[in-house]
Enzyme design. Structure first.
Site, PDB file in Angstrom:
ATOM      1  N   LYS A 276      -7.181 -26.201   9.065  1.00 46.72           N
ATOM      2  CA  LYS A 276      -6.986 -26.784  10.400  1.00 46.72           C
ATOM      3  C   LYS A 276      -5.488 -26.791  10.730  1.00 46.72           C
ATOM      4  O   LYS A 276      -4.666 -27.178   9.900  1.00 46.72           O
ATOM      5  CB  LYS A 276      -7.558 -28.211  10.422  1.00 46.72           C
ATOM      6  CG  LYS A 276      -7.420 -28.902  11.767  1.00 46.72           C
ATOM      7  CD  LYS A 276      -8.328 -30.122  11.859  1.00 46.72           C
ATOM      8  CE  LYS A 276      -8.104 -30.892  13.164  1.00 46.72           C
ATOM      9  NZ  LYS A 276      -8.347 -30.049  14.362  1.00 46.72           N
TER      10      LYS A 276
ATOM     11  N   HIS B  33     -10.446 -33.252   7.187  1.00 47.14           N
ATOM     12  CA  HIS B  33     -10.826 -31.907   7.640  1.00 47.14           C
ATOM     13  C   HIS B  33     -10.505 -30.845   6.586  1.00 47.14           C
ATOM     14  O   HIS B  33      -9.749 -31.105   5.642  1.00 47.14           O
ATOM     15  CB  HIS B  33     -10.088 -31.557   8.944  1.00 47.14           C
ATOM     16  CG  HIS B  33     -10.648 -32.238  10.149  1.00 47.14           C
ATOM     17  ND1 HIS B  33     -10.309 -33.525  10.495  1.00 47.14           N
ATOM     18  CD2 HIS B  33     -11.542 -31.819  11.081  1.00 47.14           C
ATOM     19  CE1 HIS B  33     -10.971 -33.874  11.587  1.00 47.14           C
ATOM     20  NE2 HIS B  33     -11.728 -32.864  11.964  1.00 47.14           N
TER      21      HIS B  33
HETATM   22  N1  LIG Z   1     -14.231 -29.873  20.141  1.00 51.14           N
HETATM   23  C1  LIG Z   1     -14.876 -29.626  19.000  1.00 51.14           C
HETATM   24  O1  LIG Z   1     -16.028 -30.064  18.792  1.00 51.14           O
HETATM   25  C2  LIG Z   1     -14.214 -28.779  17.960  1.00 51.14           C
HETATM   26  C3  LIG Z   1     -14.889 -28.423  16.786  1.00 51.14           C
HETATM   27  C4  LIG Z   1     -14.248 -27.590  15.880  1.00 51.14           C
HETATM   28  C5  LIG Z   1     -12.993 -27.112  16.163  1.00 51.14           C
HETATM   29  N2  LIG Z   1     -12.354 -27.496  17.305  1.00 51.14           N
HETATM   30  C6  LIG Z   1     -11.059 -26.966  17.698  1.00 51.14           C
HETATM   31  O2  LIG Z   1     -11.253 -25.626  18.140  1.00 51.14           O
HETATM   32  C7  LIG Z   1     -10.092 -24.853  17.871  1.00 51.14           C
HETATM   33  C8  LIG Z   1     -10.487 -23.622  17.057  1.00 51.14           C
HETATM   34  O3  LIG Z   1     -10.944 -24.020  15.770  1.00 51.14           O
HETATM   35  P1  LIG Z   1     -11.384 -22.932  14.688  1.00 51.14           P
HETATM   36  O4  LIG Z   1     -11.595 -23.668  13.416  1.00 51.14           O
HETATM   37  O5  LIG Z   1     -12.471 -22.078  15.242  1.00 51.14           O
HETATM   38  O6  LIG Z   1     -10.044 -22.059  14.582  1.00 51.14           O
HETATM   39  P2  LIG Z   1      -9.870 -20.535  14.128  1.00 51.14           P
HETATM   40  O7  LIG Z   1      -8.423 -20.387  13.766  1.00 51.14           O
HETATM   41  O8  LIG Z   1     -10.901 -20.170  13.111  1.00 51.14           O
HETATM   42  O9  LIG Z   1     -10.192 -19.704  15.451  1.00 51.14           O
HETATM   43  C9  LIG Z   1      -9.332 -19.534  16.526  1.00 51.14           C
HETATM   44  C10 LIG Z   1      -9.549 -18.130  17.073  1.00 51.14           C
HETATM   45  O10 LIG Z   1      -8.832 -18.002  18.285  1.00 51.14           O
HETATM   46  C11 LIG Z   1      -8.295 -16.682  18.314  1.00 51.14           C
HETATM   47  N3  LIG Z   1      -7.232 -16.582  19.314  1.00 51.14           N
HETATM   48  C12 LIG Z   1      -5.907 -16.874  19.182  1.00 51.14           C
HETATM   49  N4  LIG Z   1      -5.257 -16.618  20.335  1.00 51.14           N
HETATM   50  C13 LIG Z   1      -6.193 -16.155  21.204  1.00 51.14           C
HETATM   51  C14 LIG Z   1      -6.143 -15.741  22.568  1.00 51.14           C
HETATM   52  N5  LIG Z   1      -4.992 -15.720  23.252  1.00 51.14           N
HETATM   53  N6  LIG Z   1      -7.297 -15.359  23.172  1.00 51.14           N
HETATM   54  C15 LIG Z   1      -8.473 -15.345  22.496  1.00 51.14           C
HETATM   55  N7  LIG Z   1      -8.578 -15.714  21.193  1.00 51.14           N
HETATM   56  C16 LIG Z   1      -7.454 -16.124  20.561  1.00 51.14           C
HETATM   57  C17 LIG Z   1      -7.843 -16.447  16.864  1.00 51.14           C
HETATM   58  O11 LIG Z   1      -7.611 -15.083  16.580  1.00 51.14           O
HETATM   59  C18 LIG Z   1      -9.022 -17.034  16.119  1.00 51.14           C
HETATM   60  O12 LIG Z   1     -10.026 -16.065  15.905  1.00 51.14           O
HETATM   61  C19 LIG Z   1      -9.109 -25.796  17.178  1.00 51.14           C
HETATM   62  O13 LIG Z   1      -8.248 -26.360  18.137  1.00 51.14           O
HETATM   63  C20 LIG Z   1     -10.028 -26.869  16.601  1.00 51.14           C
HETATM   64  O14 LIG Z   1      -9.384 -28.089  16.391  1.00 51.14           O
HETATM   65  C21 LIG Z   1     -12.944 -28.317  18.198  1.00 51.14           C
HETATM   66  O1  LIG Z   2     -12.219 -28.065  12.526  1.00 48.31           O
HETATM   67  C1  LIG Z   2     -11.508 -28.493  13.446  1.00 48.31           C
HETATM   68  O2  LIG Z   2     -10.371 -28.050  13.685  1.00 48.31           O
HETATM   69  C2  LIG Z   2     -12.031 -29.582  14.293  1.00 48.31           C
HETATM   70  N1  LIG Z   2     -11.343 -29.936  15.334  1.00 48.31           N
HETATM   71  C3  LIG Z   2     -11.676 -30.971  16.259  1.00 48.31           C
HETATM   72  C4  LIG Z   2     -10.651 -32.086  16.210  1.00 48.31           C
HETATM   73  O3  LIG Z   2      -9.461 -31.817  15.996  1.00 48.31           O
HETATM   74  O4  LIG Z   2     -11.042 -33.244  16.413  1.00 48.31           O
HETATM   75  C5  LIG Z   2     -13.091 -31.455  16.112  1.00 48.31           C
HETATM   76  C6  LIG Z   2     -13.558 -31.512  14.706  1.00 48.31           C
HETATM   77  C7  LIG Z   2     -13.340 -30.191  13.991  1.00 48.31           C
END
Ligand SMILES: NC(=O)c1ccc[n+]([C@@H]2O[C@H](COP(=O)([O-])OP(=O)(O)OC[C@H]3O[C@@H](n4cnc5c(N)ncnc54)[C@H](O)[C@@H]3O)[C@@H](O)[C@H]2O)c1
Ligand SMILES: O=C(O)C1=N[C@H](C(=O)O)CCC1
EC number: 1.17.1.8
Length: 257
Positions: free
Chosen positions: A148, A144
């Site tokens: 992250k 990643h």
């Molecule tokens: N399930 C999936 O397909 C998938 C894909 C990508 C990322 N993710 C996950 O999603 C999450 C976010 O990833 P990201 O790369 O966008 O992170 P990021 O750090 O870019 O974004 C997180 C956002 O949440 C905000 N935030 C923090 N506390 C908050 C609150 N109390 N209320 C509202 N907003 C708040 C932050 O200010 C930030 O803008 C991570 O856990 C990541 O692993 C999951």
């Molecule tokens: O970018 C991230 O953070 C991602 N989080 C998810 C994970 O932890 O599996 C999904 C992939 C991207």
């Protein structure tokens, strides 16, 4: 009909986004805004009032925030009677039990929590679970971007648990491994007996390899997300489905069938 007229013509799902200024949140806002059957009614990030979302009449909240805050967000949504689609990582079995408890008290509310919304990633996990019983050895390598916050990824942890369950069901013991860890961590993390290695490098988005081995052959199952738009079809699919799925839905598998 213009896009705007088309949007107004059909009944639209009123969607709010938590983590709206984050890497994923920005993409989700764009995708919801572009969907003709959805209206983006609230964009909430750190420091904003959650009540803006209920005041705006959100029917579905999408959460891509952080493992630290996601439980409070989700509890609030369920309490308000708002269904939720959650991509944020950090969901242990204990956390899922708490979510089920909140949902028991709000029977009409649906929650979809998925470790990965990429359709290819969902298939990669299904293929890995299917292959697991045929191979003596298995290791997961997730890769990643370096911003992250968590390791291993939610996807890797989920894949490891699926593989471990399939191996247990097939009566397979531990994978053979005579190696002594000379430096702590050299053999990766152990999730239910499956080794998981987390790589972080600039230029990567989200990638995973599952490496299987048995006598005379290996099988590698690999998925790559090169752009966060790859997660959007899965997110929109869950937004469309969640209000008709009261209770907790884990993963996208049931929505793809
Ligand atoms: N399930 C999936 O397909 C998938 C894909 C990508 C990322 N993710 C996950 O999603 C999450 C976010 O990833 P990201 O790369 O966008 O992170 P990021 O750090 O870019 O974004 C997180 C956002 O949440 C905000 N935030 C923090 N506390 C908050 C609150 N109390 N209320 C509202 N907003 C708040 C932050 O200010 C930030 O803008 C991570 O856990 C990541 O692993 C999951
Ligand atoms: O970018 C991230 O953070 C991602 N989080 C998810 C994970 O932890 O599996 C999904 C992939 C991207």
């Amino acid at each position: 009909m213009t896009d705007e007229q088309e949007k107004g013509a059909a009944e639209q799902i009123r969607v709010g986004v938590l983590g709206a200024r984050g890497r994923m949140g920005v993409e989700v806002c764009k995708a919801v805004d572009a969907a003709t059957d959805m209206e983006l009614v609230a964009m909430v990030d750190q420091g904003d009032w959650l009540f803006n979302a209920s005041d705006a009449g959100a029917e579905v909240m999408v959460d891509f925030t952080t493992p630290d805050v996601v439980m409070d967000n989700l509890h609030w949504c369920i309490d308000q009677g708002i269904s939720a689609v959650v991509g944020t990582t950090g969901f242990t079995e204990q956390r899922l039990e708490r979510v089920r408890g909140w949902l028991d008290r709000k029977p009409g509310v649906g929650v979809v929590i998925a470790p990965n919304f990429g359709i290819g990633a969902v298939l990669m996990m299904q293929f890995a679970a299917r292959a697991a019983r045929h191979f003596e050895s298995v290791e997961i390598i997730e890769q990643h971007h370096p911003r992250k916050l968590d390791a291993p990824s939610g996807t890797a942890a989920h894949t490891a648990r699926l593989i471990a369950a399939a191996r247990a069901e097939a009566g397979l013991g531990p994978a053979p491994d005579a190696t002594k860890d000379e430096v702590a961590g050299a053999r990766g993390a152990d999730i239910d007996g499956v080794r998981v290695h987390a790589v972080r490098a600039t230029g990567l988005v989200a990638h995973q390899e599952v490496l299987f081995g048995t006598t005379g052959e290996t099988l590698t199952i690999r998925h790559d997300s090169y752009d966060r738009v790859s997660f959007m079809p899965g997110v929109l699919l869950a937004v469309r489905a969640v209000r008709n799925r009261p209770g907790l839905t884990l993963g996208l598998d049931a929505l793809l069938d």
